[in-house]
Each structure stands twice: as structure tokens, then as C-alpha cells.
Design a protein around this motif. Sequence first.
Motif, short mmCIF file in Angstrom:
data_model
loop_
_atom_site.label_atom_id
_atom_site.label_comp_id
_atom_site.label_asym_id
_atom_site.label_seq_id
_atom_site.Cartn_x
_atom_site.Cartn_y
_atom_site.Cartn_z
N LYS B 281 30.94 39.27 66.39
CA LYS B 281 29.97 38.56 65.54
C LYS B 281 30.59 38.07 64.25
O LYS B 281 29.98 37.29 63.52
CB LYS B 281 28.78 39.48 65.23
N ALA B 282 31.79 38.56 63.93
CA ALA B 282 32.44 38.17 62.68
C ALA B 282 33.03 36.77 62.82
O ALA B 282 33.62 36.43 63.84
CB ALA B 282 33.53 39.17 62.33
N THR B 283 32.88 35.98 61.78
CA THR B 283 33.52 34.66 61.74
C THR B 283 34.77 34.75 60.87
O THR B 283 34.96 35.73 60.14
CB THR B 283 32.58 33.62 61.12
N ARG B 284 35.59 33.72 60.93
CA ARG B 284 36.77 33.70 60.07
C ARG B 284 36.34 33.75 58.59
O ARG B 284 37.00 34.38 57.76
CB ARG B 284 37.59 32.43 60.34
N ALA B 285 35.18 33.15 58.30
CA ALA B 285 34.68 33.19 56.91
C ALA B 285 34.29 34.61 56.50
O ALA B 285 34.52 35.03 55.36
CB ALA B 285 33.48 32.25 56.76
N ASP B 286 33.72 35.37 57.45
CA ASP B 286 33.39 36.77 57.16
C ASP B 286 34.66 37.56 56.84
O ASP B 286 34.68 38.41 55.95
CB ASP B 286 32.71 37.44 58.38
N ILE B 287 35.72 37.27 57.61
CA ILE B 287 37.00 37.95 57.38
C ILE B 287 37.55 37.59 56.01
O ILE B 287 38.01 38.46 55.26
CB ILE B 287 37.99 37.60 58.52
N GLU B 288 37.50 36.32 55.66
CA GLU B 288 37.99 35.89 54.34
C GLU B 288 37.21 36.56 53.21
O GLU B 288 37.78 36.95 52.20
CB GLU B 288 37.89 34.37 54.20
N ALA B 289 35.89 36.68 53.40
CA ALA B 289 35.06 37.27 52.34
C ALA B 289 35.46 38.73 52.11
O ALA B 289 35.61 39.18 50.97
CB ALA B 289 33.58 37.17 52.72
N ARG B 290 35.63 39.48 53.21
CA ARG B 290 36.04 40.88 53.06
C ARG B 290 37.46 41.00 52.52
O ARG B 290 37.77 41.93 51.78
CB ARG B 290 35.97 41.61 54.41
N PHE B 291 38.33 40.07 52.90
CA PHE B 291 39.70 40.08 52.39
C PHE B 291 39.68 39.95 50.86
O PHE B 291 40.36 40.70 50.15
CB PHE B 291 40.49 38.94 53.03
N LYS B 292 38.87 39.04 50.37
CA LYS B 292 38.76 38.86 48.91
C LYS B 292 38.20 40.11 48.24
O LYS B 292 38.66 40.51 47.18
CB LYS B 292 37.86 37.65 48.60
N GLU B 293 37.18 40.69 48.89
CA GLU B 293 36.61 41.94 48.36
C GLU B 293 37.65 43.05 48.30
O GLU B 293 37.72 43.82 47.34
CB GLU B 293 35.48 42.42 49.29
N LEU B 294 38.45 43.16 49.36
CA LEU B 294 39.47 44.21 49.43
C LEU B 294 40.50 44.02 48.32
O LEU B 294 40.92 44.98 47.67
CB LEU B 294 40.13 44.22 50.81
N LEU B 295 40.91 42.79 48.12
CA LEU B 295 41.87 42.49 47.05
C LEU B 295 41.30 42.88 45.69
O LEU B 295 42.01 43.44 44.85
CB LEU B 295 42.22 41.00 47.05
N GLU B 296 40.03 42.59 45.49
CA GLU B 296 39.40 42.92 44.21
C GLU B 296 39.30 44.45 44.05
O GLU B 296 39.49 44.98 42.95
CB GLU B 296 38.02 42.27 44.14
N MET B 297 39.05 45.16 45.16
CA MET B 297 38.97 46.62 45.08
C MET B 297 40.32 47.25 44.78
O MET B 297 40.40 48.31 44.16
CB MET B 297 38.45 47.18 46.41
N ALA B 298 41.38 46.61 45.26
CA ALA B 298 42.73 47.18 45.09
C ALA B 298 43.36 46.79 43.76
O ALA B 298 44.42 47.31 43.41
CB ALA B 298 43.62 46.72 46.25
N ARG B 299 42.73 45.90 43.03
CA ARG B 299 43.32 45.34 41.82
C ARG B 299 43.36 46.37 40.68
O ARG B 299 42.34 46.95 40.33
CB ARG B 299 42.51 44.12 41.37
N ILE B 300 44.55 46.59 40.13
CA ILE B 300 44.67 47.40 38.91
C ILE B 300 45.31 46.52 37.85
O ILE B 300 46.47 46.12 38.00
CB ILE B 300 45.55 48.65 39.13
N PRO B 301 44.58 46.20 36.78
CA PRO B 301 45.15 45.32 35.75
C PRO B 301 46.30 46.04 35.03
O PRO B 301 46.17 47.20 34.68
CB PRO B 301 43.98 45.09 34.79
N GLY B 302 47.40 45.36 34.86
CA GLY B 302 48.58 45.96 34.22
C GLY B 302 48.44 46.05 32.71
O GLY B 302 47.49 45.59 32.12
#
Lengths: 302, 302
Positions: B281-302
Amino acid sequence: MNLLVVGSIGIDTVETPAARRDNLLGGSAVYFSYAASYFTGVAIVGVVGQDFPPEHRKLLEERNIDLAGLGTAPGKTFRWSGKYHKNMNDRDTLDVQLNVFGEFVPTVPPSAAAADFVFLANIVPAQQHKVLAQMKKRPRFVAADTMNLWIQNARADLDVLVRELDALVLNDSEARMYSGVHELLPAGRAIVAKGPKTVIIKKGEHGALVIAPDGNFCVPAYPLEAVVDPTGAGDSFAGGFMGYLAAQGTVTPAALRRAVAYGSVVASFTCQGFSLDALRKATRADIEARFKELLEMARIPG
Amino acid sequence: MNLLVVGSIGIDTVETPAARRDNLLGGSAVYFSYAASYFTGVAIVGVVGQDFPPEHRKLLEERNIDLAGLGTAPGKTFRWSGKYHKNMNDRDTLDVQLNVFGEFVPTVPPSAAAADFVFLANIVPAQQHKVLAQMKKRPRFVAADTMNLWIQNARADLDVLVRELDALVLNDSEARMYSGVHELLPAGRAIVAKGPKTVIIKKGEHGALVIAPDGNFCVPAYPLEAVVDPTGAGDSFAGGFMGYLAAQGTVTPAALRRAVAYGSVVASFTCQGFSLDALRKATRADIEARFKELLEMARIPG
């Protein structure tokens, strides 16, 4: 003094698959304050017995940790003895002697009663609450730790306490137990619903998951070549976290993420030796170097 | 076809604490290829029995997965049956019927023999090796998965295979078993010393630790509200990882990090349903949205 911690000061006996050590300096307030001292001034509220060795006190004083709130009561110091499993993560508590800690009622000294940052390390929730009641004003940021024992046996008091917290710090199994939810994201959110705006779920070697008002985030643990003794890692994490925040003065979303990373880094030093043996040898520059390494490890280019 | 996978195609019976499902489409090559199909064309080398339902084949064809290398042999399709523990991480294998998979000798079809990216999913190491031997040229990037069974019973063959790999993908307990080292960082490095330049250690809900020539890194798992069935998560991770890399064409340090993050994201969809139910049921857009979310979750500002 801008950072206050209430917690235990103890004498530990620790057995790992590789070694056994007796009469180690331990306790949540000790690990917390030593970790925080790299970043800011910190005051301890706690109690020891008449047998507390002067060299342990000296170790804390050398880091300029304020011991005005460290009482000495008739009797013996709190003692804990534990044995780690082969995985160096699970452990069995072999013996607990509360001694003077059993009668402990925290008294906040005037020098620390206006602290902007307060950490209530893992003691019975009703006593954690008494510390807050003694503060001259509502501190800017109050965080607390807890444990399975209080979640099971003092849940009503814990529920009252967490309403007054900015952040609750607990490990994954405690988060599952307190929320009744297995997956850590909804477990953390269920705890946020109880009061604290931020919930920090510690996952040991897997780092931390943080539920925060400006966005949830993950920080990895700093991976080690070898773990000598993880005792105090969680308290050192909290000390690095709160110490960094207190040094900043304000809790911005970016500072919160960096603070969790500093907590991970300081905890990694603690794991490399018994008691404070390895953390003591770390300099602020060592901490900065690992912090930069951790940031580089966590980096995902967009 | 630029990406080739060899692995199992199976019919699974899965029991979780919440539900039980029979006759599900499963197998490493199925999860891998479906996950990879979001990013690039992918060809399967594998075998099914005469009982393999046409609707399962159709499901793969609809994603333009190349089935020229999917043989049909006299007999029944591979069957696996497993039951998950309450933690949804540990599982017991209740039954394995190798059927036609027991006699499987991989044959790479001409359409896939020049693939630049090859993934050797978890089959016996000697058969994984036979796929490499059939490639027209040395592929640009070869990765493999393995399991405890081969580490224990086919270690010599595995040692020969890993010398030819660019990357080995395995879970934390397998990394510990193969290296004989408990801490994952030195465990991964010990495996790098056996041949593969990159070792990806999967830690389930805790993400992945990657030992890589241009710097080690960690990628968190995408945290879920609920896990329905983790079967195939590791193969979906590998499919997202290899699919993204194959789509880029070259393996830069930045692409490697992003590829692991895409692997985590695709695996998260797989965990939200039995078989391919949720991933479908996932679309490529769904994957992109979660990818962006994951990047934001992993972000630690230096």
C-alpha cells in the motif's frame, strides 16, 4: 549553583563476567554530579553514613561539586551489590543495605534553593517531590529518573510527581511498564500525556529515543571497544544532559538534542571503567572529541 | 536489469501474539525484490514448486520484477512457519519444509548476468558463491546476508564468500557469533578484516550500525506505532538499501548512508502488516515522506 541533584551516594560491590570490585564509590547523585561537573557547577542533596571515606568526598570536591547539601547521619552509608550477566546489560541485584539512606529526607541548602535546573535522581517519588517543594521558585527545568520499583509500588506518587516535570528520563523497560505499551514511540507519548513535555527513553547501547514538543528524535550511544562496567551509565547520561543544558541556561530544541548527545558521550566514558575510574581520566577536550565523532556517526546527508 | 537478487520464495505461516495467518507469500527474494522495486528494476533468481499460486507471481510482475530467473520445479514450494514472542522480536521456527528449495541450484538468466548490483540473500554460502561465478563481469557492488546456521555449519564456505563481498548484512546476534566479539563496533571490524569493506549490523527496532571505509555510522529504525509482523523486515531493509544504491549507480559515502536510511524506511512499512500487505500500500511518496522524517529524527545540530 545553577544545577541541583538529589539522589543516592553509595558504596557498591560490582561483579562483571571479567572482574569483581568491592567498596566502590557509587550512587546516582555521585555519577550525575561528576558527569555534570564537566559543564557547570552542581550541588548534591543526599546523605552518607559516618563510615563514608574522606577520599570519596575529596574526589567530588576536586570537581568543585557543592556538598553543602550532603548530610552525614549516624550509621552506615547506603550499600549496593550487583552482578552483570554475560551481555553486560542485564544485571541481578545481589544485596541492598539502605542504612542511612532508608531514613533520608532531602534538605535543600540555601546555596542551591534557587537553582534553575533540578534533577531528581532515582529515589522514592514522595521524596523527589519534597525537593521541589523546597525550591525558592519554580526552576526553569526539572527532570527526574525513576525505576520499576516505584512504577509498581508508588505509582500514585509518581503520577503526581511527573505532572510537575519538564522531562522524565527512564529506560526502555521502565517506559513499557509505566505506559503499558510495548512500542517505544507510543509508550513515550503515553507518558507525555501524564505531564512531562519531554520523555527521554534510554536504550543502553542503542542510545536514546526522545519524545519532545518540537519533534521526536534519536541519538545513538557512542559505540565502545569494550564495556568494563555499565554501573552509573544512566546517571552519567543524565548528568551530561542536565549539565550541558544548565550551562546553556535555556532549553532550545537544538540544545535539547545536543544535550542528549553529550549525555551519551559522558555515559560512554563511565562504561569504560569501574566506578568513576574511566570518567575521571576524561578531559573536557576528550568529551568534545567524542561529541564530534558521535555527530558524524549520526549524520545522514539529505 | 541492474539489480539481481538470489534467495528464497516461500509460503509462510506466521503467528504473532495478536493473530495467526496461513499461506502467506514470503521468502527473502520476495521481500527484497518488492522493496527494491520502488527504486530500480530488479531480477529474482530462485525456485518455486508447481503449487505456487499464480496470484503471488502476479503481485511481483505488477512491480515489473524480472522473473526470468524464477524456476518452477516438480514438487512443492518452500514452506516456513514461525511464532513470535511477546516482544515481537524473538521468534521460534515451528516448521521448515525445504521442498524444491532443498535441491535449488541458482541459474542466472542472461538478462541479469551483467547486473552491476547483486544481493545474495540468505541461502547456503556455497550456492551464493555460484551466483557470483555466473556473472559476466565482476559486479560493481555485491552484498550478502547470512544466518546463524551457516556461521555454525558452513563457516569455511562463508569465509570464502565474504572475501568477495563489498558488504555483508547481518543482525547483531549473527555479528557477535561470526566475530566472537560481543561489542558491535569491534565485532563489525573483525568481520571487515575477513573481507567485506562494509559491514551492516541490523539491530531491529534499534536501527543499524554500519562499519564503512569512509567512517562508521548509525541509522535509527523508523519508530512505529505498532508492529503487526516483522517477518521480512531484514530482507526489505536490504531491498531498500540495494535498490537505492542501484538507482544511484555509484556507491558514494553519502549514498551509502542514505541507502541505509531508505532500507530502514522500507522495512518499517513491511512491519506494519503480514506478508507484503502493508508495503504494497506504500507509494514512493510515502517512502520519501518517512525518509525525510527519519532524517529529521536523526539530526543533531553541531
